[in-house]
Scaffold this motif. Structure first.
Motif, PDB file in Angstrom:
ATOM      1  N   TYR A  92     -56.435   7.015 -31.169  1.00 52.19           N
ATOM      2  CA  TYR A  92     -56.693   7.524 -32.516  1.00 52.19           C
ATOM      3  C   TYR A  92     -55.930   8.822 -32.789  1.00 52.19           C
ATOM      4  N   LEU A  93     -55.659   9.599 -31.718  1.00 52.72           N
ATOM      5  CA  LEU A  93     -54.872  10.828 -31.874  1.00 52.72           C
ATOM      6  C   LEU A  93     -53.398  10.499 -32.089  1.00 52.72           C
ATOM      7  N   ILE A  94     -52.898   9.508 -31.352  1.00 50.10           N
ATOM      8  CA  ILE A  94     -51.511   9.079 -31.543  1.00 50.10           C
ATOM      9  C   ILE A  94     -51.310   8.618 -32.981  1.00 50.10           C
ATOM     10  N   ALA A  95     -52.265   7.823 -33.466  1.00 56.11           N
ATOM     11  CA  ALA A  95     -52.174   7.318 -34.834  1.00 56.11           C
ATOM     12  C   ALA A  95     -52.179   8.448 -35.852  1.00 56.11           C
ATOM     13  N   SER A  96     -52.838   9.557 -35.530  1.00 60.11           N
ATOM     14  CA  SER A  96     -52.958  10.677 -36.468  1.00 60.11           C
ATOM     15  C   SER A  96     -51.717  11.553 -36.517  1.00 60.11           C
ATOM     16  N   VAL A  97     -51.059  11.766 -35.365  1.00 58.46           N
ATOM     17  CA  VAL A  97     -50.005  12.789 -35.317  1.00 58.46           C
ATOM     18  C   VAL A  97     -48.589  12.237 -35.212  1.00 58.46           C
ATOM     19  N   LEU A  98     -48.409  11.030 -34.634  1.00 56.27           N
ATOM     20  CA  LEU A  98     -47.051  10.505 -34.461  1.00 56.27           C
ATOM     21  C   LEU A  98     -46.501  10.033 -35.800  1.00 56.27           C
ATOM     22  N   LYS A  99     -45.393  10.625 -36.229  1.00 48.46           N
ATOM     23  CA  LYS A  99     -44.781  10.280 -37.518  1.00 48.46           C
ATOM     24  C   LYS A  99     -43.561   9.375 -37.356  1.00 48.46           C
ATOM     25  N   TYR A 100     -42.689   9.719 -36.424  1.00 44.79           N
ATOM     26  CA  TYR A 100     -41.488   8.924 -36.176  1.00 44.79           C
ATOM     27  C   TYR A 100     -41.182   8.923 -34.681  1.00 44.79           C
ATOM     28  N   SER A 101     -40.658   7.793 -34.209  1.00 48.83           N
ATOM     29  CA  SER A 101     -40.151   7.694 -32.846  1.00 48.83           C
ATOM     30  C   SER A 101     -38.755   7.091 -32.906  1.00 48.83           C
ATOM     31  N   LEU A 102     -37.789   7.841 -32.428  1.00 48.56           N
ATOM     32  CA  LEU A 102     -36.385   7.411 -32.464  1.00 48.56           C
ATOM     33  C   LEU A 102     -35.921   7.078 -31.054  1.00 48.56           C
ATOM     34  N   ALA A 103     -35.510   5.848 -30.833  1.00 48.14           N
ATOM     35  CA  ALA A 103     -34.877   5.476 -29.562  1.00 48.14           C
ATOM     36  C   ALA A 103     -33.372   5.479 -29.772  1.00 48.14           C
ATOM     37  N   GLN A 104     -32.638   6.055 -28.829  1.00 44.18           N
ATOM     38  CA  GLN A 104     -31.191   6.127 -29.039  1.00 44.18           C
ATOM     39  C   GLN A 104     -30.405   5.978 -27.747  1.00 44.18           C
ATOM     40  N   ARG A 105     -29.163   5.583 -27.917  1.00 40.30           N
ATOM     41  CA  ARG A 105     -28.161   5.559 -26.855  1.00 40.30           C
ATOM     42  C   ARG A 105     -26.879   6.125 -27.469  1.00 40.30           C
ATOM     43  N   ILE A 106     -25.961   6.558 -26.625  1.00 43.09           N
ATOM     44  CA  ILE A 106     -24.640   6.930 -27.130  1.00 43.09           C
ATOM     45  C   ILE A 106     -23.592   6.127 -26.378  1.00 43.09           C
ATOM     46  N   ILE A 107     -22.716   5.506 -27.126  1.00 41.48           N
ATOM     47  CA  ILE A 107     -21.692   4.651 -26.533  1.00 41.48           C
ATOM     48  C   ILE A 107     -20.310   5.154 -26.938  1.00 41.48           C
ATOM     49  N   ARG A 108     -19.328   4.822 -26.116  1.00 43.78           N
ATOM     50  CA  ARG A 108     -17.967   5.286 -26.363  1.00 43.78           C
ATOM     51  C   ARG A 108     -17.313   4.510 -27.498  1.00 43.78           C
ATOM     52  N   LYS A 109     -16.525   5.232 -28.291  1.00 40.94           N
ATOM     53  CA  LYS A 109     -15.770   4.607 -29.375  1.00 40.94           C
ATOM     54  C   LYS A 109     -14.364   4.229 -28.901  1.00 40.94           C
ATOM     55  N   THR A 110     -13.864   3.142 -29.410  1.00 38.13           N
ATOM     56  CA  THR A 110     -12.491   2.745 -29.108  1.00 38.13           C
ATOM     57  C   THR A 110     -11.528   3.808 -29.637  1.00 38.13           C
ATOM     58  N   CYS A 111     -10.553   4.178 -28.818  1.00 41.42           N
ATOM     59  CA  CYS A 111      -9.574   5.189 -29.212  1.00 41.42           C
ATOM     60  C   CYS A 111      -8.790   4.710 -30.438  1.00 41.42           C
ATOM     61  N   THR A 112      -8.760   5.533 -31.473  1.00 38.17           N
ATOM     62  CA  THR A 112      -8.089   5.145 -32.717  1.00 38.17           C
ATOM     63  C   THR A 112      -6.572   5.264 -32.627  1.00 38.17           C
ATOM     64  N   LYS A 113      -6.089   6.026 -31.655  1.00 35.87           N
ATOM     65  CA  LYS A 113      -4.637   6.218 -31.555  1.00 35.87           C
ATOM     66  C   LYS A 113      -3.950   5.066 -30.821  1.00 35.87           C
ATOM     67  N   CYS A 114      -4.664   4.404 -29.902  1.00 44.40           N
ATOM     68  CA  CYS A 114      -4.045   3.311 -29.149  1.00 44.40           C
ATOM     69  C   CYS A 114      -4.812   2.000 -29.284  1.00 44.40           C
ATOM     70  N   ASN A 115      -5.946   2.033 -30.071  1.00 47.46           N
ATOM     71  CA  ASN A 115      -6.772   0.826 -30.260  1.00 47.46           C
ATOM     72  C   ASN A 115      -7.277   0.234 -28.954  1.00 47.46           C
ATOM     73  N   GLY A 116      -7.588   1.117 -28.034  1.00 48.73           N
ATOM     74  CA  GLY A 116      -8.224   0.671 -26.795  1.00 48.73           C
ATOM     75  C   GLY A 116      -7.286   0.321 -25.674  1.00 48.73           C
ATOM     76  N   VAL A 117      -5.989   0.423 -25.893  1.00 48.72           N
ATOM     77  CA  VAL A 117      -5.017   0.082 -24.847  1.00 48.72           C
ATOM     78  C   VAL A 117      -4.994   1.157 -23.766  1.00 48.72           C
ATOM     79  N   GLY A 118      -5.122   2.410 -24.178  1.00 44.51           N
ATOM     80  CA  GLY A 118      -5.052   3.531 -23.250  1.00 44.51           C
ATOM     81  C   GLY A 118      -3.840   4.391 -23.524  1.00 44.51           C
ATOM     82  N   CYS A 119      -4.073   5.691 -23.738  1.00 41.57           N
ATOM     83  CA  CYS A 119      -2.971   6.612 -24.009  1.00 41.57           C
ATOM     84  C   CYS A 119      -3.358   8.000 -23.494  1.00 41.57           C
ATOM     85  N   GLU A 120      -2.427   8.942 -23.617  1.00 37.83           N
ATOM     86  CA  GLU A 120      -2.700  10.291 -23.127  1.00 37.83           C
ATOM     87  C   GLU A 120      -3.841  10.945 -23.892  1.00 37.83           C
TER      88      GLU A 120
END
Length: 466
Positions: free
Chosen positions: A368-396
């Motif tokens: 009943y306390l959780i129901a009263s006070v919890l407003k938002y719960s955010l689950a997250q991960r961070i993942i790597r983005k494909t390099c925009t300069k080489c489109n994932g091939v690999g560059c300096e």
């Protein structure tokens, strides 16, 4: 004397020994000069920016040839010394002065290990590495950088310098140089380009020696804004609603390294710091926030999350960030604070947003306390983005990994009246997930699918999102 400043690839300058009549290593270290090229008429020389007065001497040395100067940053030159000139140097004794901070932009001509460590630290700072891992196997010292969440081997060094290597790190972080059997933790501060950078140091004994991990805390790096974290718009719009909450609890969940603290800091930076008393309790304080009272946990002094939170509640706060809710006492205090009109930000280690409910129950918080006070719960991960300069091939630009930068994947549970009632009635996570599925709730998997194109399927599989 005027010199043109160029982008000088100092750490890739491995061929300097092939230049005709190259200076000796000792001259290079003492003069802060190194030849780039030489022909019948010209000598191109890289000079550290604080030592440009060497130009007159070099003119006399090379007359009648014309000397062409390339000015480079002091830190780049020191990185070159450590990475190229003294890459495999061996030193049995290393005596250094124990100072409050260490200037990485100074070359030590008598201590090659010092220069090698300086170069590693400089390269890590330049590449915005989060952690440096150093360990010795049967053949080499392996140095790995964690870049965008993934470890990459960056160099191998002669294992014979490892004892001197570890001793130097211990001196810099004020640890016991003679103790090799126990785990040790410390902190070292270094000076680079007139800015101070902190490294948190962890050393543990292993079967092949000692393992060293350096975690970087560069407060000068630009703090990411909430809109820069890469959340999908449907998540971003709900996160923004947290800023207008008068009280309650907002939880960011996920494994270590999933960006939870970064999200909380981005939220705090959006609050009205002029009219709100904002306090954070962190372990450690990773980034300084203007207008926020930040408190460092220190268990040895009795400054635990629980004890600090008790004291902070007497400071008339409006918003409190608790680095992590780890135990029953902290959970109960956080709930009590939310019930008495405070807005609480914190983190939990759960796999998804809905598991937060069970985790709080397991910590002893009544439904009943959780129901009263919890407003938002955010689950997250961070993942790597494909390099925009080489489109994932690999560059300096992306260090030949095919990825550059990271973006957030998330799911956010808004505790509506219906969800609150289900929590209070002690319904299970499975029941709540089933209900949310009928309402077209977007789970982590759904958000991951939306990010295909920005990242790769293999990257999502690596993070367990597919």
């Amino acid at each position: 004397m005027e010199s043109k400043e160029i982008s000088f690839p100092i750490i890739r300058f491995d061929s300097y020994r092939e230049v005709d009549n190259q200076y000796t290593d000792e001259f290079i270290k003492n003069s802060y000069c190194v030849k780039i090229s030489e022909d019948d008429k010209n000598v191109s020389i890289a000079i550290s920016e604080k030592h440009l007065e060497k130009y007159e001497l070099l003119n006399k040395i090379h007359f009648p040839k014309k000397v062409v100067v390339k000015k480079i940053k002091d830190s780049d030159f020191v990185e070159f010394i450590g990475n190229c000139v003294e890459k495999t140097s061996y030193e049995k004794k290393n005596k250094v002065k124990n100072e409050e901070s260490f200037n990485l932009e100074e070359v030590n001509s008598q201590a090659p290990v010092v220069n090698i460590i300086n170069a590693i630290c400089l390269e890590a700072i330049r590449k915005q590495v989060s952690d440096v891992h150093i360990h010795c196997d049967n053949d080499f010292i392996n140095v790995r950088f964690r870049i965008d969440g993934v470890l990459q081997l960056v160099k191998r060094l002669d294992k014979n310098i490892f004892d001197s290597f570890v001793s130097r790190i211990k001196v810099m972080s004020k640890l016991n140089v003679m103790e090799n059997r126990l785990c040790q933790e410390g902190r070292m501060t270094v000076l680079v380009d007139k800015d101070y950078v902190d490294f948190r140091v962890s050393i543990v004994p292993t079967t092949t020696g000692q393992s060293i991990v350096l975690r970087l805390f560069n407060s000068k790096l630009k703090m990411l804004e909430l809109e820069d974290l890469g959340f999908s718009d449907f998540i971003y719009q709900k996160i923004k609603k947290v800023l207008s909450l008068p009280n309650g609890i907002f939880l960011a969940t996920g494994p270590t390294g999933s960006g939870k603290t970064t999200t909380l800091h981005a939220l705090l930076s959006k609050l009205d710091k002029e009219h709100l008393k904002i306090v954070t309790i962190e372990d450690p304080v990773e980034r300084e926030l203007d207008g926020v009272d930040q408190i460092q946990v220190n268990n040895e002094l009795g400054l635990t999350f629980e004890n600090i939170l008790r004291k902070v509640l007497r400071q008339d706060p409006d918003v409190i960030m608790i680095g992590e809710i780890r135990d029953r006492e902290t959970a109960e205090l956080a709930v009590r604070a939310a019930l008495t009109g405070h807005l609480i930000f914190s983190t939990l280690h759960t796999n998804d947003s809905i598991s937060t409910i069970t985790r709080l129950r397991n910590l002893g918080v009544e439904s009943y306390l959780i129901a009263s006070v919890l407003k938002y719960s955010l689950a997250q991960r961070i993942i790597r983005k494909t390099c925009t300069k080489c489109n994932g091939v690999g560059c300096e630009y992306c260090n030949f990994s095919g990825f550059k930068g990271r973006i957030a994947i998330g799911e956010i549970l808004e505790v509506t009246d219906e969800i609150s009632e289900m929590i209070e009635m002690k319904q299970t996570d499975r029941d709540i997930k089933k209900f949310l599925s009928s309402k077209n709730f977007k789970f982590l998997y759904d958000d991951a699918i939306l990010k295909l194109g920005v990242t790769t399927k293999q990257e999502l599989l690596r993070e367990g999102l597919l």
